[in-house]
Design a protein around this motif. Structure first.
Motif, PDB file in Angstrom:
ATOM      1  N   VAL A 105       0.835  -1.195   0.000  1.00 48.04           N
ATOM      2  CA  VAL A 105       0.000   0.000   0.000  1.00 48.04           C
ATOM      3  C   VAL A 105       0.872   1.247   0.000  1.00 48.04           C
ATOM      4  O   VAL A 105       1.815   1.363   0.793  1.00 48.04           O
ATOM      5  N   ILE A 106       0.567   2.177  -0.900  1.00 43.60           N
ATOM      6  CA  ILE A 106       1.237   3.479  -0.940  1.00 43.60           C
ATOM      7  C   ILE A 106       0.153   4.547  -0.857  1.00 43.60           C
ATOM      8  O   ILE A 106      -0.722   4.613  -1.721  1.00 43.60           O
ATOM      9  N   LEU A 107       0.193   5.361   0.188  1.00 45.94           N
ATOM     10  CA  LEU A 107      -0.788   6.423   0.347  1.00 45.94           C
ATOM     11  C   LEU A 107      -0.402   7.627  -0.516  1.00 45.94           C
ATOM     12  O   LEU A 107       0.781   7.964  -0.632  1.00 45.94           O
ATOM     13  N   CYS A 108      -1.412   8.260  -1.096  1.00 47.16           N
ATOM     14  CA  CYS A 108      -1.185   9.348  -2.050  1.00 47.16           C
ATOM     15  C   CYS A 108      -2.121  10.513  -1.758  1.00 47.16           C
ATOM     16  O   CYS A 108      -3.079  10.388  -0.994  1.00 47.16           O
ATOM     17  N   SER A 109      -1.860  11.620  -2.405  1.00 47.81           N
ATOM     18  CA  SER A 109      -2.691  12.809  -2.248  1.00 47.81           C
ATOM     19  C   SER A 109      -3.882  12.728  -3.203  1.00 47.81           C
ATOM     20  O   SER A 109      -3.953  13.426  -4.212  1.00 47.81           O
ATOM     21  N   GLY A 110      -4.822  11.857  -2.880  1.00 47.07           N
ATOM     22  CA  GLY A 110      -5.984  11.640  -3.732  1.00 47.07           C
ATOM     23  C   GLY A 110      -5.730  10.569  -4.772  1.00 47.07           C
ATOM     24  O   GLY A 110      -4.584  10.171  -5.033  1.00 47.07           O
ATOM     25  N   SER A 243      -7.355   3.803  -5.683  1.00 43.46           N
ATOM     26  CA  SER A 243      -8.644   4.128  -5.083  1.00 43.46           C
ATOM     27  C   SER A 243      -8.421   5.183  -4.003  1.00 43.46           C
ATOM     28  O   SER A 243      -7.374   5.821  -3.944  1.00 43.46           O
ATOM     29  N   GLY A 244      -9.429   5.387  -3.129  1.00 45.71           N
ATOM     30  CA  GLY A 244      -9.300   6.382  -2.086  1.00 45.71           C
ATOM     31  C   GLY A 244     -10.613   6.683  -1.405  1.00 45.71           C
ATOM     32  O   GLY A 244     -11.622   6.010  -1.622  1.00 45.71           O
ATOM     33  N   MET A 256      -7.123  12.033  -0.089  1.00 49.03           N
ATOM     34  CA  MET A 256      -6.552  10.791   0.432  1.00 49.03           C
ATOM     35  C   MET A 256      -6.857   9.659  -0.544  1.00 49.03           C
ATOM     36  O   MET A 256      -8.008   9.255  -0.707  1.00 49.03           O
ATOM     37  N   GLY A 257      -5.814   9.200  -1.200  1.00 43.25           N
ATOM     38  CA  GLY A 257      -5.938   8.068  -2.110  1.00 43.25           C
ATOM     39  C   GLY A 257      -4.835   7.072  -1.840  1.00 43.25           C
ATOM     40  O   GLY A 257      -3.991   7.273  -0.961  1.00 43.25           O
ATOM     41  N   TRP A 258      -4.841   5.988  -2.601  1.00 46.05           N
ATOM     42  CA  TRP A 258      -3.800   4.988  -2.407  1.00 46.05           C
ATOM     43  C   TRP A 258      -3.602   4.131  -3.652  1.00 46.05           C
ATOM     44  O   TRP A 258      -4.479   4.012  -4.512  1.00 46.05           O
TER      45      TRP A 258
END
Length: 401
Positions: A105-110, A243-244, A256-258
């Motif tokens: 899992v990598i969390l992303c900015s949307g 997704s997110g 907040m996406g991933w």
């Protein structure tokens, strides 16, 4: 002391010059003025919060309040996200068919950021990616800014917007770096069957092309249809699933996406996984306050909240369809999920218009109703317009009538 420059000459970079978002350009720069005697009804942008009728549940709000009050999440997080937040996403995204490990899992900015990282990691300048037509224009925006060529494969409205598999296969060449699959679909509202997804995976496997799965609407499926993630059916093809929180939890502004790496054959193990981690360092991680709230958001939001949102969107789709189908020259296509409806515009019935763009502009000018034309970006299939179904039923009824 002489200067090697004789005047100011500050030029934009190639990425800046090549980057263009057609949806935002139309929405923000349209020159047609709405009818001053009628209230503006914006059905153009996929923001479920616009009219205030769809709001996140109290559990989600309280989770963020507690995250702020704790004072634990004001600093920088690891670029891929806090371990506890990634564990929450892994648990949320696991089911009887797919087991997600937090390391994947990598969390992303949307979700758009997740898509950006995936396209950037998989494709190089001079290569190409395949994207759906009609489709979300951000894929083209992100790729072309990087010098990556975009090739489109057609969706078939007569088959509920399934992918034209022959066309998909025909677009693949030796320079194809990835296929973008959007399911459920923006702008079409389609939800692919299990068999159709297996056919897609078969093509990707035969040509050894990884898939970027835009699954931001993964849980927004109407009664009678079932969502099957690509990763749940893939044994060979590596999948980067994006997704997110944005759509399902009604919080697009929280960014907040991933990305979830599904790679059963370890095809992406070295270069791509490392590349995604390096690229995540460019954004220095995603929103830490929301990361702190993620375990509670994903674990404590009651099912009845999700059920109510789906019921609302489904009811809106049926209402919009029943109204629009009565209008000569307009043919709505009933969606199976997401929050949009595509409407076919039979232009011979409207001889004063030469395109769907002209139709949409006149609709805004006369009725103050703003939809997106089908030719916007990679919507591609002309003579269609896309409208959002997130507005309340009273507004949708007024729009359709």
């Amino acid at each position: 002391m002489s200067s090697f420059r004789e005047r100011w000459n500050v030029c934009a970079s190639n990425i800046a010059r090549r980057t263009h978002n057609p949806i935002r350009s139309i929405v923000e720069n349209i020159v047609v003025e709405p009818n001053p005697n009628k209230p503006m009804i914006a059905l153009s942008i996929g923001d479920p919060t616009t009219f205030g009728n769809l709001k996140p549940p109290k559990e989600v709000i309280e989770a963020v309040q507690e995250s702020v009050a704790s004072q634990l999440y004001n600093g920088y997080a690891p670029s891929t996200g806090y371990q506890r937040a990634r564990e929450a996403v892994a648990e949320y995204s696991s089911n009887e068919f797919v087991k997600v490990d937090p390391k994947d899992v990598i969390l992303c900015s949307g979700c758009s950021c997740a898509l950006d990282l995936c396209i950037t990691a998989l494709a190089r300048e001079g290569q190409n990616i395949l994207i759906p037509r009609p489709g979300f224009s951000i894929y083209r925006t992100l790729a072309e800014g990087l010098g990556i060529t975009v090739k489109s494969y057609d969706l078939r409205p007569e088959l509920g917007w399934e992918i034209d598999l022959d066309d998909l296969e025909a677009q693949i060449d030796e320079s194809t770096a990835a296929i973008v699959i959007n399911n459920p679909s923006n702008p079409c509202g389609s939800v692919f069957s299990r068999d159709h997804i297996l056919d897609i995976l078969d093509i990707a496997a035969r040509y050894y092309v990884p898939i970027i799965a835009d699954e931001i609407y993964e849980h927004m499926v109407f009664p009678g249809r079932t969502f099957h993630s690509l990763a749940s059916l893939s044994t060979e093809v590596p999948i980067l699933s994006c997704s997110g929180l944005t759509k399902r939890f009604l919080v697009p502004g929280w960014r907040m996406g991933w990305i979830i790496i599904h790679d059963r054959q370890n095809v992406l193990e070295i270069e791509i996984r490392k590349g995604l981690h390096c690229l995540s360092q460019r954004i220095i991680g995603s929103n830490t306050i929301i990361q702190g709230a993620l375990p509670a958001i994903l674990g404590q939001t009651p099912q009845n909240f999700f059920d109510d949102v789906i019921h609302t969107l489904h009811s809106h789709s049926k209402l919009a369809y029943s109204c629009i189908v009565k209008i000569p020259g307009l043919k709505p296509i009933m969606p199976d999920g997401a929050m949009y409806m595509m409407v076919y515009i039979d232009l011979p019935c409207f001889p004063e218009f030469n395109s769907d763009l002209e139709f949409v502009q006149r609709l805004l000018m006369e009725e103050s109703v703003f939809c997106l034309p089908g030719q916007t970006g990679n919507h591609g299939t002309v003579q269609h317009a896309r409208g959002s179904l997130s507005k309340d039923s009273r507004i949708l009824r007024e729009t359709s009538l």
